[in-house]
Design an enzyme around this catalytic site. Structure first.
Site, PDB file in Angstrom:
ATOM      1  N   ASP A 108      38.047  47.032  38.482  1.00 12.47           N
ATOM      2  CA  ASP A 108      39.009  47.728  37.628  1.00 12.47           C
ATOM      3  C   ASP A 108      38.734  49.224  37.583  1.00 12.47           C
ATOM      4  O   ASP A 108      37.632  49.662  37.255  1.00 12.47           O
ATOM      5  CB  ASP A 108      38.967  47.143  36.214  1.00 12.47           C
ATOM      6  CG  ASP A 108      39.441  45.700  36.211  1.00 12.47           C
ATOM      7  OD1 ASP A 108      40.494  45.442  36.806  1.00 12.47           O
ATOM      8  OD2 ASP A 108      38.747  44.846  35.644  1.00 12.47           O
ATOM      9  N   ASP A 160      33.017  48.012  42.400  1.00 11.79           N
ATOM     10  CA  ASP A 160      33.595  47.632  41.122  1.00 11.79           C
ATOM     11  C   ASP A 160      35.087  47.325  41.378  1.00 11.79           C
ATOM     12  O   ASP A 160      35.635  47.712  42.425  1.00 11.79           O
ATOM     13  CB  ASP A 160      33.451  48.818  40.155  1.00 11.79           C
ATOM     14  CG  ASP A 160      34.284  48.659  38.909  1.00 11.79           C
ATOM     15  OD1 ASP A 160      34.226  47.589  38.286  1.00 11.79           O
ATOM     16  OD2 ASP A 160      35.022  49.614  38.566  1.00 11.79           O
TER      17      ASP A 160
HETATM   18  C1  XBP Z   1      36.631  46.063  33.647  1.00 14.25           C
HETATM   19  C2  XBP Z   1      36.525  45.289  32.426  1.00 14.25           C
HETATM   20  C3  XBP Z   1      37.397  44.105  32.206  1.00 14.25           C
HETATM   21  C4  XBP Z   1      38.902  44.419  32.197  1.00 14.25           C
HETATM   22  C5  XBP Z   1      39.737  43.277  31.698  1.00 14.25           C
HETATM   23  O1  XBP Z   1      35.694  45.632  34.550  1.00 14.25           O
HETATM   24  O2  XBP Z   1      35.713  45.623  31.594  1.00 14.25           O
HETATM   25  O3  XBP Z   1      37.060  43.574  30.948  1.00 14.25           O
HETATM   26  O4  XBP Z   1      39.146  45.483  31.331  1.00 14.25           O
HETATM   27  O5  XBP Z   1      39.473  42.093  32.358  1.00 14.25           O
HETATM   28  P1  XBP Z   1      35.197  46.454  35.876  1.00 14.25           P
HETATM   29  P2  XBP Z   1      39.118  40.766  31.539  1.00 14.25           P
HETATM   30  O6  XBP Z   1      35.545  47.903  35.764  1.00 14.25           O
HETATM   31  O7  XBP Z   1      33.720  46.188  35.868  1.00 14.25           O
HETATM   32  O8  XBP Z   1      35.916  45.790  37.033  1.00 14.25           O
HETATM   33  O9  XBP Z   1      40.136  40.637  30.445  1.00 14.25           O
HETATM   34  O10 XBP Z   1      39.200  39.666  32.550  1.00 14.25           O
HETATM   35  O11 XBP Z   1      37.739  40.937  30.997  1.00 14.25           O
HETATM   36 MG    MG Z   2      35.650  49.872  36.504  1.00 16.94          MG
END
Ligand code: XBP
Ligand code: MG
Length: 256
Positions: free
Chosen positions: A13, A11
């Site tokens: 973020d 993953d």
């Molecule tokens: C995290 C998310 C993303 C980010 C913001 O994804 O849900 O929406 O918060 O990015 P993960 P965007 O943990 O799966 O990496 O504004 O580009 O959506």
């Molecule tokens: Mg995440």
């Protein structure tokens, strides 16, 4: 030596870096100001909103359900969301490209070791692709983006985490089964997505995910750790290790 582990799937973020805390929330607020909206997402608002995976969906839900904004048509709502999100993404990419966000402990070391030992790497994220690329380009050695054989990102899926689609897609692209992969996540939606795809999953708790139900994790840690910065095991068996390495990844997959 494990005969079964072939790939690590990460993953982005919260797992590779604390982007939600240090980049995305800040970028949303910069975008709201730039778009002339009197919205401000403080941590108490933003934390629960992470249950809605993907930034556009978060903006859409806030506009229609919290602010009760009226739009002439679904197309007008879509245009509004896209415009605000485009500004937000410009800010998040700039912050990431400027190197303001570092990788979490142990991430760069584990990626490097995995490559040295012939493991394949992939990304399974809900964020927009340009964010993932900007983070990797700013934090890995030149060409580090190409370490990832498959990059599955938010724009590609209608059913986002906690649906398993993103992980199923990655495994299909790699030509591997769940038993040959290990996933790395930080949150309930991410863990649930990986588990629904039958993946064993290491979870490193992040700023906003401390209160998530992470009980499905194969191993639950505060971070991946370094030789001089041991991790704390919150649940599961770390087989006596003090930092996460490829040998431990193989143990976790073999132990199942
Ligand atoms: C995290 C998310 C993303 C980010 C913001 O994804 O849900 O929406 O918060 O990015 P993960 P965007 O943990 O799966 O990496 O504004 O580009 O959506
Ligand atoms: Mg995440």
């Amino acid at each position: 030596m494990s005969k079964s582990l072939k790939a690590l799937i990460f993953d982005v973020d919260g797992t590779l870096a604390e982007t939600e805390h240090s980049c995305h929330r800040v970028s949303f607020n910069l975008a709201f100001a730039e778009a002339g909206l009197d919205w401000h997402w403080d941590e108490n608002i933003y934390g629960p909103m992470l249950a809605i995976t993907n930034g556009k969906a978060r903006i859409r839900q806030y506009a229609t359900e919290v602010k009760q904004m009226a739009f002439d048509s679904p197309a007008a709502l879509k245009q509004f969301v896209n415009e605000v999100h485009a500004i937000k993404t410009r800010h998040s990419v700039r912050m990431l490209a400027d190197g303001l966000i570092s990788l979490r402990p142990g991430v760069a070391r584990l990626l490097t070791e995995a490559r040295q030992q012939g493991l394949r790497l992939a990304l399974a994220t809900t964020t927009t692709k340009v964010n993932a690329l900007a983070l990797l380009e700013a934090t890995l050695p030149p060409g580090g983006v190409n370490w990832f054989e498959v990059m599955a990102t938010g724009e590609m899926f209608e059913n986002r985490k906690p649906a398993p689609d993103v992980y199923r897609y990655v495994m299909e692209q790699l030509g591997l089964t769940a038993g040959q992969c290990l996933a790395f996540e930080d949150s309930w939606p991410g863990l649930t997505s990986a588990r629904r795809a039958n993946l064993r999953t290491v979870v490193t708790v992040a700023h906003y995910t401390r209160n998530d139900d992470l009980s499905g994790a194969t191993l639950l840690l505060n971070h991946l750790g370094e030789p001089d910065k041991p991790f704390t095991v919150l649940a599961g068996n770390a087989h006596g290790k003090t930092y996460f390495d490829v040998a431990l990844a193989r143990r976790l997959v073999d132990a199942a």
